[in-house]
Design a protein around this motif. Structure first.
Motif, PDB file in Angstrom:
ATOM      1  N   LEU A 164       0.964  -1.393  -0.157  1.00 13.34           N
ATOM      2  CA  LEU A 164      -0.124  -0.154   0.089  1.00 13.34           C
ATOM      3  C   LEU A 164       0.866   1.343  -0.056  1.00 13.34           C
ATOM      4  O   LEU A 164       0.541   2.141  -0.821  1.00 13.34           O
ATOM      5  CB  LEU A 164      -0.727  -0.153   1.241  1.00 13.34           C
ATOM      6  CG  LEU A 164      -2.033  -1.049   1.265  1.00 13.34           C
ATOM      7  CD1 LEU A 164      -2.534  -1.124   2.623  1.00 13.34           C
ATOM      8  CD2 LEU A 164      -3.121  -0.831   0.162  1.00 13.34           C
ATOM      9  N   VAL A 165       1.951   1.258   0.864  1.00 16.72           N
ATOM     10  CA  VAL A 165       2.832   2.346   0.901  1.00 16.72           C
ATOM     11  C   VAL A 165       3.573   2.360  -0.555  1.00 16.72           C
ATOM     12  O   VAL A 165       3.542   3.721  -1.226  1.00 16.72           O
ATOM     13  CB  VAL A 165       4.251   2.004   1.829  1.00 16.72           C
ATOM     14  CG1 VAL A 165       5.171   3.157   1.673  1.00 16.72           C
ATOM     15  CG2 VAL A 165       3.544   2.204   3.080  1.00 16.72           C
ATOM     16  N   ALA A 166       3.964   1.289  -1.279  1.00 14.53           N
ATOM     17  CA  ALA A 166       4.518   1.466  -2.576  1.00 14.53           C
ATOM     18  C   ALA A 166       3.481   1.829  -3.508  1.00 14.53           C
ATOM     19  O   ALA A 166       3.845   2.888  -4.190  1.00 14.53           O
ATOM     20  CB  ALA A 166       4.993   0.036  -3.052  1.00 14.53           C
ATOM     21  N   ASN A 167       2.237   1.590  -3.502  1.00 16.77           N
ATOM     22  CA  ASN A 167       1.430   2.145  -4.307  1.00 16.77           C
ATOM     23  C   ASN A 167       0.974   3.483  -4.236  1.00 16.77           C
ATOM     24  O   ASN A 167       1.045   4.249  -5.121  1.00 16.77           O
ATOM     25  CB  ASN A 167      -0.012   1.222  -4.200  1.00 16.77           C
ATOM     26  CG  ASN A 167      -0.959   1.581  -5.391  1.00 16.77           C
ATOM     27  OD1 ASN A 167      -0.598   1.459  -6.479  1.00 16.77           O
ATOM     28  ND2 ASN A 167      -2.072   1.878  -5.006  1.00 16.77           N
ATOM     29  N   HIS A 168       1.057   4.037  -2.923  1.00 14.56           N
ATOM     30  CA  HIS A 168       0.758   5.423  -2.610  1.00 14.56           C
ATOM     31  C   HIS A 168       2.029   6.391  -3.292  1.00 14.56           C
ATOM     32  O   HIS A 168       1.381   7.394  -3.771  1.00 14.56           O
ATOM     33  CB  HIS A 168       0.546   5.626  -0.990  1.00 14.56           C
ATOM     34  CG  HIS A 168       0.346   7.262  -0.753  1.00 14.56           C
ATOM     35  ND1 HIS A 168      -0.915   7.571  -0.759  1.00 14.56           N
ATOM     36  CD2 HIS A 168       1.291   7.959  -0.455  1.00 14.56           C
ATOM     37  CE1 HIS A 168      -0.780   8.741  -0.330  1.00 14.56           C
ATOM     38  NE2 HIS A 168       0.466   9.222  -0.119  1.00 14.56           N
ATOM     39  N   PHE A 169       3.103   5.903  -3.099  1.00 15.81           N
ATOM     40  CA  PHE A 169       4.153   6.828  -3.654  1.00 15.81           C
ATOM     41  C   PHE A 169       4.375   6.732  -5.219  1.00 15.81           C
ATOM     42  O   PHE A 169       5.164   7.371  -5.501  1.00 15.81           O
ATOM     43  CB  PHE A 169       5.252   6.369  -2.746  1.00 15.81           C
ATOM     44  CG  PHE A 169       5.344   7.132  -1.541  1.00 15.81           C
ATOM     45  CD1 PHE A 169       5.534   8.363  -1.286  1.00 15.81           C
ATOM     46  CD2 PHE A 169       5.001   6.437  -0.414  1.00 15.81           C
ATOM     47  CE1 PHE A 169       5.662   9.081  -0.268  1.00 15.81           C
ATOM     48  CE2 PHE A 169       4.825   7.129   0.741  1.00 15.81           C
ATOM     49  CZ  PHE A 169       5.377   8.294   0.995  1.00 15.81           C
ATOM     50  N   ARG A 170       3.400   5.958  -5.843  1.00 15.57           N
ATOM     51  CA  ARG A 170       3.383   6.178  -7.352  1.00 15.57           C
ATOM     52  C   ARG A 170       2.998   7.526  -7.653  1.00 15.57           C
ATOM     53  O   ARG A 170       3.310   8.171  -8.433  1.00 15.57           O
ATOM     54  CB  ARG A 170       2.370   5.231  -7.809  1.00 15.57           C
ATOM     55  CG  ARG A 170       3.001   3.861  -7.754  1.00 15.57           C
ATOM     56  CD  ARG A 170       2.264   2.733  -8.841  1.00 15.57           C
ATOM     57  NE  ARG A 170       2.740   1.622  -8.735  1.00 15.57           N
ATOM     58  CZ  ARG A 170       2.302   0.455  -8.675  1.00 15.57           C
ATOM     59  NH1 ARG A 170       0.923   0.471  -8.498  1.00 15.57           N
ATOM     60  NH2 ARG A 170       2.913  -0.738  -8.394  1.00 15.57           N
ATOM     61  N   ASN A 171       2.173   8.325  -6.693  1.00 16.13           N
ATOM     62  CA  ASN A 171       1.737   9.677  -7.042  1.00 16.13           C
ATOM     63  C   ASN A 171       1.141  10.173  -5.675  1.00 16.13           C
ATOM     64  O   ASN A 171      -0.193  10.199  -5.284  1.00 16.13           O
ATOM     65  CB  ASN A 171       0.328   9.634  -8.035  1.00 16.13           C
ATOM     66  CG  ASN A 171      -0.172  10.860  -8.359  1.00 16.13           C
ATOM     67  OD1 ASN A 171       0.493  11.826  -8.113  1.00 16.13           O
ATOM     68  ND2 ASN A 171      -1.407  11.330  -8.695  1.00 16.13           N
ATOM     69  N   PRO A 172       2.142  10.527  -4.668  1.00 17.46           N
ATOM     70  CA  PRO A 172       1.898  10.722  -3.431  1.00 17.46           C
ATOM     71  C   PRO A 172       0.573  12.151  -3.217  1.00 17.46           C
ATOM     72  O   PRO A 172       0.817  12.948  -4.208  1.00 17.46           O
ATOM     73  CB  PRO A 172       3.122  11.208  -2.741  1.00 17.46           C
ATOM     74  CG  PRO A 172       3.887  11.476  -3.817  1.00 17.46           C
ATOM     75  CD  PRO A 172       3.535  10.549  -4.884  1.00 17.46           C
ATOM     76  N   ALA A 177      -1.200  15.145  -0.965  1.00 18.50           N
ATOM     77  CA  ALA A 177      -0.851  16.012   0.279  1.00 18.50           C
ATOM     78  C   ALA A 177      -0.832  15.357   1.714  1.00 18.50           C
ATOM     79  O   ALA A 177      -0.211  15.810   2.624  1.00 18.50           O
ATOM     80  CB  ALA A 177      -1.762  17.339   0.280  1.00 18.50           C
ATOM     81  N   SER A 178      -1.846  14.495   1.956  1.00 13.96           N
ATOM     82  CA  SER A 178      -1.835  13.886   3.171  1.00 13.96           C
ATOM     83  C   SER A 178      -2.171  12.347   2.966  1.00 13.96           C
ATOM     84  O   SER A 178      -3.008  11.862   1.985  1.00 13.96           O
ATOM     85  CB  SER A 178      -2.886  14.313   3.999  1.00 13.96           C
ATOM     86  OG  SER A 178      -3.436  13.592   4.993  1.00 13.96           O
ATOM     87  N   SER A 179      -1.463  11.397   3.406  1.00 11.50           N
ATOM     88  CA  SER A 179      -1.675   9.790   3.310  1.00 11.50           C
ATOM     89  C   SER A 179      -3.100   9.446   3.749  1.00 11.50           C
ATOM     90  O   SER A 179      -3.700   8.736   3.572  1.00 11.50           O
ATOM     91  CB  SER A 179      -0.573   9.018   3.905  1.00 11.50           C
ATOM     92  OG  SER A 179      -0.526   9.413   5.367  1.00 11.50           O
ATOM     93  N   ASP A 180      -3.660  10.443   4.628  1.00 13.10           N
ATOM     94  CA  ASP A 180      -4.992  10.166   5.011  1.00 13.10           C
ATOM     95  C   ASP A 180      -6.246  10.287   3.882  1.00 13.10           C
ATOM     96  O   ASP A 180      -7.118   9.394   4.269  1.00 13.10           O
ATOM     97  CB  ASP A 180      -5.297  11.139   6.087  1.00 13.10           C
ATOM     98  CG  ASP A 180      -4.747  11.243   7.387  1.00 13.10           C
ATOM     99  OD1 ASP A 180      -4.057  10.084   7.645  1.00 13.10           O
ATOM    100  OD2 ASP A 180      -4.770  12.076   8.223  1.00 13.10           O
ATOM    101  N   THR A 181      -5.560  10.801   2.925  1.00  9.44           N
ATOM    102  CA  THR A 181      -6.717  10.859   1.871  1.00  9.44           C
ATOM    103  C   THR A 181      -6.543   9.535   1.139  1.00  9.44           C
ATOM    104  O   THR A 181      -7.590   9.180   0.174  1.00  9.44           O
ATOM    105  CB  THR A 181      -6.766  11.898   0.934  1.00  9.44           C
ATOM    106  OG1 THR A 181      -5.022  11.749   0.324  1.00  9.44           O
ATOM    107  CG2 THR A 181      -6.873  13.349   1.683  1.00  9.44           C
ATOM    108  N   ASP A 182      -5.779   8.824   1.128  1.00 11.16           N
ATOM    109  CA  ASP A 182      -5.629   7.319   0.716  1.00 11.16           C
ATOM    110  C   ASP A 182      -6.169   6.529   1.758  1.00 11.16           C
ATOM    111  O   ASP A 182      -5.607   6.019   2.707  1.00 11.16           O
ATOM    112  CB  ASP A 182      -4.001   7.081   0.554  1.00 11.16           C
ATOM    113  CG  ASP A 182      -3.983   5.564  -0.310  1.00 11.16           C
ATOM    114  OD1 ASP A 182      -4.856   4.710  -0.151  1.00 11.16           O
ATOM    115  OD2 ASP A 182      -2.830   5.345  -0.735  1.00 11.16           O
ATOM    116  N   ALA A 183      -7.720   6.013   1.587  1.00 12.81           N
ATOM    117  CA  ALA A 183      -8.202   5.364   2.764  1.00 12.81           C
ATOM    118  C   ALA A 183      -7.692   4.186   3.131  1.00 12.81           C
ATOM    119  O   ALA A 183      -7.482   3.607   4.229  1.00 12.81           O
ATOM    120  CB  ALA A 183      -9.606   5.299   2.509  1.00 12.81           C
TER     121      ALA A 183
END
Length: 200
Positions: free
Chosen positions: A114-122, A124-130
């Motif tokens: 999930l972290v790797a996937n999020h950082f493809r296009n981070p 402003a807040s990781s909170d918005t990636d539910a």
């Protein structure tokens, strides 16, 4: 400094984070919880780079937040102060700075993908990636009376941190539609929002 970082960061992230702090001349302050943000970066009047991170964050959230804030500093230094705070330059900087940390030695298997996937296009807040936010919350010290909104039965009432009371309606795409009791207004909540269920 490294002894303090061991308290707040995953063990295998400490040395890299210490180097980032040292190289970028960061004055790091670990502060009490703020409801509206996990961390903050500002250039002080003396020219010192000041970064604050909330002390109550779990080690993985603390790491992401610390690197997020240092990425602001690095992006501003490299591209100038006129860039958007969470624009393309910051995203690229944040991605590059996080790459050494996205390893199984640092993140558990349950969140690594999930972290790797999020950082493809981070964002402003990781909170918005539910999905990522919920996975990271599994490592928080959980308060006994706190639940996630997805655990609240439909039609039930719940209270949020500021005391406002809502009734849960249903799921609308990815977020839950809830009615604020006092005003009759509808609000949307992410599935990982922390709430207190009011017994019926």
């Amino acid at each position: 400094m490294t002894e303090i970082l061991f308290k707040y960061l995953p063990e295998h992230a400490v040395e890299n984070c210490f180097q980032l702090i040292k190289t970028n001349n960061v004055h790091l302050k670990i502060v009490n919880e703020r409801q509206t943000r996990h961390g903050d970066y500002r250039k002080g009047v003396t020219g010192k780079h000041e970064i604050t991170v909330n002390a109550n964050l779990n080690k993985y959230r603390f790491l992401i937040t610390l690197v997020h804030e240092i990425a602001h500093l690095v992006a501003f230094e490299k591209f100038g102060r006129n860039i958007k705070p969470h624009g393309t330059e910051w995203k690229i900087t944040f991605q590059r700075m996080m790459i050494p940390f996205i390893t199984p030695e640092i993140f558990p298997n349950s969140v690594l993908g999930l972290v790797a996937n999020h950082f493809r296009n981070p964002t402003a807040s990781s909170d918005t990636d539910a999905r990522l936010a919920f996975a990271l919350k599994q490592f928080d010290e959980r308060k006994i009376d706190v639940h996630y909104i997805h655990e609240v039965p439909s039609g039930s009432f719940f209270r949020i941190k500021n005391g406002r009371v809502f009734q849960k309606n249903g799921l609308r795409t990815k977020r839950y539609e809830c009615l604020e009791v006092k005003t009759g207004r509808l609000f949307l909540f992410n599935a990982n929002a922390e709430v207190e269920i009011i017994p019926g």
